[in-house]
Design an enzyme around this catalytic site. Structure first.
Site, mmCIF file in Angstrom:
data_model
loop_
_atom_site.group_PDB
_atom_site.id
_atom_site.type_symbol
_atom_site.label_atom_id
_atom_site.label_comp_id
_atom_site.label_asym_id
_atom_site.label_seq_id
_atom_site.Cartn_x
_atom_site.Cartn_y
_atom_site.Cartn_z
ATOM 1 N N ALA A 1 2.848 -0.969 4.418
ATOM 2 C CA ALA A 1 1.791 -1.786 5.043
ATOM 3 C C ALA A 1 1.985 -3.277 4.813
ATOM 4 O O ALA A 1 1.015 -4.017 4.566
ATOM 5 C CB ALA A 1 0.418 -1.331 4.556
ATOM 6 N N GLY A 2 3.229 -3.715 4.919
ATOM 7 C CA GLY A 2 3.508 -5.136 4.721
ATOM 8 C C GLY A 2 2.769 -6.014 5.715
ATOM 9 O O GLY A 2 2.158 -7.020 5.354
ATOM 10 N N GLY A 3 2.767 -5.604 6.978
ATOM 11 C CA GLY A 3 2.056 -6.397 7.986
ATOM 12 C C GLY A 3 0.563 -6.385 7.738
ATOM 13 O O GLY A 3 -0.116 -7.410 7.854
ATOM 14 N N VAL B 1 9.928 -4.591 5.110
ATOM 15 C CA VAL B 1 9.318 -4.526 6.451
ATOM 16 C C VAL B 1 9.560 -3.141 7.088
ATOM 17 O O VAL B 1 10.626 -2.563 6.956
ATOM 18 C CB VAL B 1 9.925 -5.617 7.355
ATOM 19 N N ALA C 1 -0.886 -5.990 4.871
ATOM 20 C CA ALA C 1 -1.158 -6.811 3.675
ATOM 21 C C ALA C 1 -1.236 -8.289 4.058
ATOM 22 O O ALA C 1 -2.128 -9.019 3.610
ATOM 23 C CB ALA C 1 -0.072 -6.597 2.624
ATOM 24 N N ASP D 1 -4.569 0.408 8.398
ATOM 25 C CA ASP D 1 -4.379 0.146 6.961
ATOM 26 C C ASP D 1 -5.040 -1.137 6.491
ATOM 27 O O ASP D 1 -5.157 -1.378 5.292
ATOM 28 C CB ASP D 1 -2.873 0.023 6.652
ATOM 29 N N LYS E 1 0.856 -1.196 0.000
ATOM 30 C CA LYS E 1 0.000 0.000 0.000
ATOM 31 C C LYS E 1 0.878 1.227 0.000
ATOM 32 O O LYS E 1 1.913 1.262 0.667
ATOM 33 C CB LYS E 1 -0.859 -0.030 1.271
ATOM 34 N N ALA F 1 8.413 -0.298 6.329
ATOM 35 C CA ALA F 1 8.838 0.571 5.217
ATOM 36 C C ALA F 1 7.825 1.654 4.861
ATOM 37 O O ALA F 1 8.075 2.479 3.991
ATOM 38 C CB ALA F 1 9.096 -0.305 3.990
ATOM 39 N N GLY F 2 6.627 1.586 5.464
ATOM 40 C CA GLY F 2 5.561 2.518 5.065
ATOM 41 C C GLY F 2 4.745 1.948 3.917
ATOM 42 O O GLY F 2 3.982 2.629 3.258
HETATM 43 C C1 LIG Z 1 0.806 5.743 8.033
HETATM 44 C C2 LIG Z 1 -0.274 4.881 7.456
HETATM 45 O O1 LIG Z 1 0.292 3.703 6.928
HETATM 46 C C3 LIG Z 1 -1.002 5.614 6.330
HETATM 47 O O2 LIG Z 1 -1.848 4.736 5.618
HETATM 48 C C4 LIG Z 1 -1.276 4.473 8.531
HETATM 49 O O3 LIG Z 1 -1.852 5.605 9.121
HETATM 50 C C5 LIG Z 1 -0.650 3.607 9.627
HETATM 51 O O4 LIG Z 1 -1.446 2.466 9.650
HETATM 52 P P1 LIG Z 1 -1.057 1.229 10.596
HETATM 53 O O5 LIG Z 1 0.410 0.984 10.566
HETATM 54 O O6 LIG Z 1 -2.011 0.139 10.265
HETATM 55 O O7 LIG Z 1 -1.364 1.859 12.021
HETATM 56 P P2 LIG Z 1 -1.913 1.104 13.289
HETATM 57 O O8 LIG Z 1 -1.217 -0.213 13.409
HETATM 58 O O9 LIG Z 1 -3.400 1.166 13.276
HETATM 59 O O10 LIG Z 1 -1.388 2.103 14.434
HETATM 60 C C6 LIG Z 1 -0.027 2.107 14.775
HETATM 61 C C7 LIG Z 1 0.263 3.455 15.444
HETATM 62 O O11 LIG Z 1 0.361 4.469 14.418
HETATM 63 C C8 LIG Z 1 -0.208 5.706 14.894
HETATM 64 N N1 LIG Z 1 -1.362 6.043 14.048
HETATM 65 C C9 LIG Z 1 -1.875 5.154 13.146
HETATM 66 C C10 LIG Z 1 -2.935 5.529 12.350
HETATM 67 C C11 LIG Z 1 -3.487 6.814 12.496
HETATM 68 N N2 LIG Z 1 -4.544 7.208 11.752
HETATM 69 N N3 LIG Z 1 -2.964 7.681 13.400
HETATM 70 C C12 LIG Z 1 -1.914 7.326 14.186
HETATM 71 O O12 LIG Z 1 -1.436 8.119 15.019
HETATM 72 C C13 LIG Z 1 -0.602 5.459 16.349
HETATM 73 O O13 LIG Z 1 0.515 5.763 17.167
HETATM 74 C C14 LIG Z 1 -0.842 3.946 16.353
HETATM 75 O O14 LIG Z 1 -0.704 3.393 17.652
HETATM 76 N N1 LIG Z 2 3.536 -10.070 8.779
HETATM 77 C C1 LIG Z 2 4.252 -8.967 9.082
HETATM 78 N N2 LIG Z 2 4.919 -8.292 8.123
HETATM 79 C C2 LIG Z 2 5.628 -7.164 8.428
HETATM 80 N N3 LIG Z 2 5.739 -6.623 9.674
HETATM 81 C C3 LIG Z 2 5.074 -7.276 10.648
HETATM 82 C C4 LIG Z 2 4.301 -8.439 10.406
HETATM 83 N N4 LIG Z 2 3.752 -8.838 11.568
HETATM 84 C C5 LIG Z 2 4.169 -7.962 12.508
HETATM 85 N N5 LIG Z 2 4.972 -7.030 11.979
HETATM 86 C C6 LIG Z 2 5.603 -5.921 12.727
HETATM 87 O O1 LIG Z 2 4.991 -4.706 12.287
HETATM 88 C C7 LIG Z 2 5.986 -3.681 12.158
HETATM 89 C C8 LIG Z 2 5.552 -2.794 11.042
HETATM 90 O O2 LIG Z 2 5.671 -3.578 9.876
HETATM 91 P P1 LIG Z 2 5.048 -3.104 8.494
HETATM 92 O O3 LIG Z 2 5.860 -3.731 7.420
HETATM 93 O O4 LIG Z 2 3.570 -3.324 8.500
HETATM 94 O O5 LIG Z 2 5.353 -1.547 8.590
HETATM 95 P P2 LIG Z 2 4.840 -0.438 7.627
HETATM 96 O O6 LIG Z 2 4.948 -0.900 6.235
HETATM 97 O O7 LIG Z 2 5.556 0.802 8.016
HETATM 98 O O8 LIG Z 2 3.327 -0.342 8.006
HETATM 99 P P3 LIG Z 2 2.400 0.942 7.748
HETATM 100 O O9 LIG Z 2 2.707 1.454 6.396
HETATM 101 O O10 LIG Z 2 1.051 0.331 7.884
HETATM 102 O O11 LIG Z 2 2.761 1.897 8.844
HETATM 103 C C9 LIG Z 2 7.286 -4.411 11.839
HETATM 104 O O12 LIG Z 2 8.355 -3.727 12.450
HETATM 105 C C10 LIG Z 2 7.080 -5.805 12.437
HETATM 106 O O13 LIG Z 2 7.777 -5.923 13.677
#
Ligand SMILES: C[C@](O)(CO)[C@H](O)COP(=O)(O)OP(=O)(O)OC[C@H]1O[C@@H](n2ccc(N)nc2=O)[C@H](O)[C@@H]1O
Ligand SMILES: Nc1ncnc2c1ncn2[C@@H]1O[C@H](COP(=O)(O)OP(=O)(O)OP(=O)(O)O)[C@@H](O)[C@H]1O
Length: 299
Positions: free
Chosen positions: A115-117, A110, A119, A151, A15, A112-113
């Site tokens: 949304a790997g987790g 991972v 997804a 996400d 994403k 990385a922004g």
């Molecule tokens: C940055 C984005 O990836 C943009 O799509 C999302 O807002 C983050 O989505 P995400 O990683 O699924 O976030 P969540 O796992 O729900 O929340 C992780 C942490 O990110 C912050 N968080 C997340 C979503 C949001 N609308 N506001 C926040 O401040 C909060 O500190 C929250 O505790």
């Molecule tokens: N299946 C998974 N894949 C990736 N990370 C995971 C998973 N399960 C748990 N995590 C944890 O979630 C944290 C965030 O991983 P993710 O790859 O979703 O970050 P992100 O891409 O920045 O997410 P977002 O864009 O939603 O903020 C990782 O540091 C990892 O420890």
């Protein structure tokens, strides 16, 4: 009566956010900020396979992939993996036992922004919806996904969508709607390069930095300036990409990875070369946008 399925796999795309406007945090959302965002799924896929196990034997998790980031450490708690959290959430919501083997082939960088987790969690929900013959509509799966993370509801359908609330309220943007036609005309479709890093950013830390320094002037991603303050190479990669022919370049969500949309092969190779020569990214992944999850019945 057909025999129950024994294994289903789902390829689920990463994403990014074409716009990410961040408002005030809400206590009733656990401190999450109000968002207005255009989500776009991009064709870097994780594959989750869910295989039925003998009753009472519980779940298992297997991770494959050469870039597992902090997931690779033995200390990474399997029960906190987002795919496992999704398995338990749907088991609870549907009255099934979580006797399922989950195998994840990770290609999405991972932390990385991208949304790997999320997804992987969405892929697990889609796979179990088939494996357990639930056949729930998307709206019902989204309700379960929203309890797991902001996400995740979007990751269930991919494509383009307008997200509000804390990101969990999704309005799908069909391919033939004006918004998608405008996005396509402006170059937010087709070939893109993902600039990925060994470093990870923790999403809560990026939001906390945003609370301190706010959004950069004219940034469509309000988290971009905060992500760059924590990971300056992302800002350098954006400049290098725009100078060498990218039509758009920005931090993906909470970063650190950078997305560069490129209008043609010539621009793709000159951005790739600029990133290699400037050493402003650690890895380059070519992909297409938009992308959608793909469900495969294995057995
Ligand atoms: C940055 C984005 O990836 C943009 O799509 C999302 O807002 C983050 O989505 P995400 O990683 O699924 O976030 P969540 O796992 O729900 O929340 C992780 C942490 O990110 C912050 N968080 C997340 C979503 C949001 N609308 N506001 C926040 O401040 C909060 O500190 C929250 O505790
Ligand atoms: N299946 C998974 N894949 C990736 N990370 C995971 C998973 N399960 C748990 N995590 C944890 O979630 C944290 C965030 O991983 P993710 O790859 O979703 O970050 P992100 O891409 O920045 O997410 P977002 O864009 O939603 O903020 C990782 O540091 C990892 O420890």
């Amino acid at each position: 009566m057909t025999a129950p399925l024994s294994a289903v796999s789902v390829d689920c795309p990463a994403k990014t956010n074409l716009t990410l406007h961040v408002g005030a945090p809400h206590t009733e959302w656990g401190g999450r900020h109000e968002l207005d965002t255009i989500y776009c799924a991009v064709g870097v896929y994780d594959t989750v396979t869910a295989t039925r196990k003998m009753p009472g034997t519980g779940f298992s998790l297997n991770l494959e992939g050469t870039h597992l980031g902090d997931l690779a450490s033995s200390g990474s708690d399997m029960r906190r993996n987002h795919a496992v959290l999704a398995l338990f959430a749907l088991a609870e919501a549907s009255g099934n036992e979580p006797d399922v083997a989950l195998s994840i082939d990770k290609r999405i960088p991972v932390g990385a922004g991208l949304a790997g987790g999320s997804a992987d969690a969405a892929a697990t929900l889609l796979a179990l919806n088939k494996l357990w013959n639930l056949d729930w509509p998307l709206a019902r799966l989204r309700k379960v996904a929203a309890t797991l993370g902001a996400d995740m509801p979007f990751c269930l359908s991919g494509g383009y969508a307008h997200g509000t609330g804390f990101g969990e309220r999704i309005e799908a943007l069909p391919p033939n709607c004006d918004t998608v036609r405008d996005l396509t005309d402006r170059g937010f479709a087709g070939c893109l390069l993902v600039g990925a890093y060994r470093a990870e950013l923790r999403t809560p830390e990026v939001y906390a930095a945003f609370d301190q320094i706010g959004a950069g002037e004219g940034d469509e991603n309000h988290l971009q300036q905060a992500a760059i303050s924590l990971h300056p190479r992302s800002g350098q990669a954006i400049e290098a990409a725009l100078e060498s022919g990218a039509s758009h370049a920005f931090v993906s969500g909470s970063g650190p990875s950078v997305i560069a949309f490129v209008p043609d092969d010539k621009a793709a190779s000159s951005v790739g070369l600029a990133w290699q020569e400037s050493r402003t990214v650690d890895r380059i992944i070519a992909a297409q946008a938009p992308a959608v999850p793909i469900v495969h019945i294995i057995a």
